[in-house]
Write an enzyme that holds these catalytic residues in place. Sequence first.
Site, PDB file in Angstrom:
ATOM      1  N   SER A   1       0.790  -1.227   0.000  1.00 54.24           N
ATOM      2  CA  SER A   1       0.000   0.000   0.000  1.00 54.24           C
ATOM      3  C   SER A   1       0.824   1.279   0.000  1.00 54.24           C
ATOM      4  O   SER A   1       0.352   2.314  -0.473  1.00 54.24           O
ATOM      5  CB  SER A   1      -0.945   0.002   1.205  1.00 54.24           C
TER       6      SER A   1
ATOM      7  N   HIS B   1      -5.191  -3.187  -3.046  1.00 51.96           N
ATOM      8  CA  HIS B   1      -4.790  -2.200  -4.068  1.00 51.96           C
ATOM      9  C   HIS B   1      -4.590  -2.800  -5.454  1.00 51.96           C
ATOM     10  O   HIS B   1      -4.193  -2.093  -6.376  1.00 51.96           O
ATOM     11  CB  HIS B   1      -3.513  -1.476  -3.613  1.00 51.96           C
TER      12      HIS B   1
ATOM     13  N   LYS C   1     -11.603   1.056  -2.232  1.00 52.66           N
ATOM     14  CA  LYS C   1     -10.522   1.596  -3.076  1.00 52.66           C
ATOM     15  C   LYS C   1     -11.008   1.601  -4.535  1.00 52.66           C
ATOM     16  O   LYS C   1     -11.886   2.377  -4.853  1.00 52.66           O
ATOM     17  CB  LYS C   1      -9.249   0.821  -2.801  1.00 52.66           C
TER      18      LYS C   1
HETATM   19  C1  LIG Z   1      -3.549  -3.451   2.126  1.00 57.47           C
HETATM   20  C2  LIG Z   1      -4.724  -2.937   2.904  1.00 57.47           C
HETATM   21  N1  LIG Z   1      -5.492  -3.811   3.565  1.00 57.47           N
HETATM   22  C3  LIG Z   1      -6.545  -3.395   4.286  1.00 57.47           C
HETATM   23  C4  LIG Z   1      -6.882  -2.068   4.371  1.00 57.47           C
HETATM   24  C5  LIG Z   1      -8.033  -1.676   5.216  1.00 57.47           C
HETATM   25  O1  LIG Z   1      -9.198  -1.584   4.465  1.00 57.47           O
HETATM   26  P1  LIG Z   1     -10.404  -0.719   4.986  1.00 57.47           P
HETATM   27  O2  LIG Z   1     -10.043   0.703   4.707  1.00 57.47           O
HETATM   28  O3  LIG Z   1     -11.587  -1.193   4.218  1.00 57.47           O
HETATM   29  O4  LIG Z   1     -10.528  -0.989   6.450  1.00 57.47           O
HETATM   30  C6  LIG Z   1      -6.108  -1.125   3.674  1.00 57.47           C
HETATM   31  C7  LIG Z   1      -6.379   0.317   3.655  1.00 57.47           C
HETATM   32  O5  LIG Z   1      -7.022   0.981   4.253  1.00 57.47           O
HETATM   33  C8  LIG Z   1      -5.001  -1.567   2.933  1.00 57.47           C
HETATM   34  O6  LIG Z   1      -4.219  -0.698   2.302  1.00 57.47           O
END
Ligand SMILES: Cc1ncc(COP(=O)(O)O)c(C=O)c1O
Length: 402
Positions: free
Chosen positions: A193, A221, A253
């Site tokens: 990320s 992502h 996203k």
């Molecule tokens: C790789 C990754 N996994 C999980 C999440 C968490 O997802 P959420 O925003 O839906 O809680 C994010 C970003 O926020 C992320 O970048």
Amino acid sequence: MTPFDAELTTALNKRREQQRYRQRRTSQSPQDANVVVDGSTYLAFASNDYLGLANHPQVVSALQQAAEDSGVGSGASHLVHGHTHHHHSLEQALARFTGRERALLFSTGYMANMGVISALAGRGDHVYQDRLNHASLLDAGIVSRAKMIRYRHNDIEQLESLLAKESKDSKESKDSKAGHTKRKLVVVDGVFSMDGDIAPLQELSALCQRYHAQLMVDDAHGFGVLGKHGGGCVEHFNLSSEEVPILVGTLGKAFGTFGAFVAGSEALIETLIQFARPYIYTTALPPAIAAATQASLALLQNDFPRRESLHQLIAYFRQGAASLGLPIMDSLTAIQPIVLGDDNTVLKAAHFLRDNGVLVGAIRPPTVPEGTGRLRITLNANHCEADIDRLLRLLAEACACS
Ligand SMILES: Cc1ncc(COP(=O)(O)O)c(C=O)c1O
């Protein structure tokens, strides 16, 4: 001030002194290439809405229609009374999309990761994680009470030696909390990320098969960005459900909505329904969000020109940045970080861009390792080349001043 508040204020002041104090700004417009924040208009490179679906008319209209027939709140958890036909139909569509037997909706990606890791691993089990995994995966590893082992970023050799050592030590001992054979889970971001690079999933999958470990990929992502149909890393590498048995996607996203899902076998999904506490003990997503996501899934899969424009913009940015000598990273995705090092330099550059009407993320530790503070630039299918030219001009100036 109470003694408790005084104690909190001391910690807050320390955070400020470290240049790590975070502040929220208030958006007054939908997600788009140009946004209004705190009353000013900016060209934005800071959102994860990579395909520009968060304000797409078909997605908005699906949300409105579903809110009219199903209301706003789901009223209860999935297992009590909150699971509607909108949720069910989206789960089936996500299972078809990912080529897995089933999919299960979670309220957020953070909760999906917590739910999966703590339902599958416990005391006596081993969870292997790339050092640069998202915080939700790392936190889930800690909460699960399994032994957490972190390996150097994308270092397959180190992971192999750790798996080999553990196999030798354990000799199939049956001492995990659930009484099953000690479980090994290898957990990784599909697209990192904060770096934008893609995990070497083919090698990781082969390693997992060799050492009888289960591979969990969080492709928050990658979905929408990678693969001909936006199927993310598993489509990009053509990996089956045997090769990646636990696949997580987030909906906030490239899908442009909200929530998350886990896709996998019938047995995996039933296990999560029975044992994943962040699934069981929380209110189901608003059904209209599920309906809107079904509309965005159709666009994400089939609007090829949209994905194509994003990839053209990524190539255009990288070419321009390289010719200006900007320190780009090895990323072919919508995340294009410029690592500047110390926090002060990152903040100065981000402020310079903001003063000139451009928004980018200023990412500092603890989100990234010490000394690797960066501008996190994210591209969106709604940008145009002139937007990128403006960004590049300002980045060159910002980096020259830093
Ligand atoms: C790789 C990754 N996994 C999980 C999440 C968490 O997802 P959420 O925003 O839906 O809680 C994010 C970003 O926020 C992320 O970048």
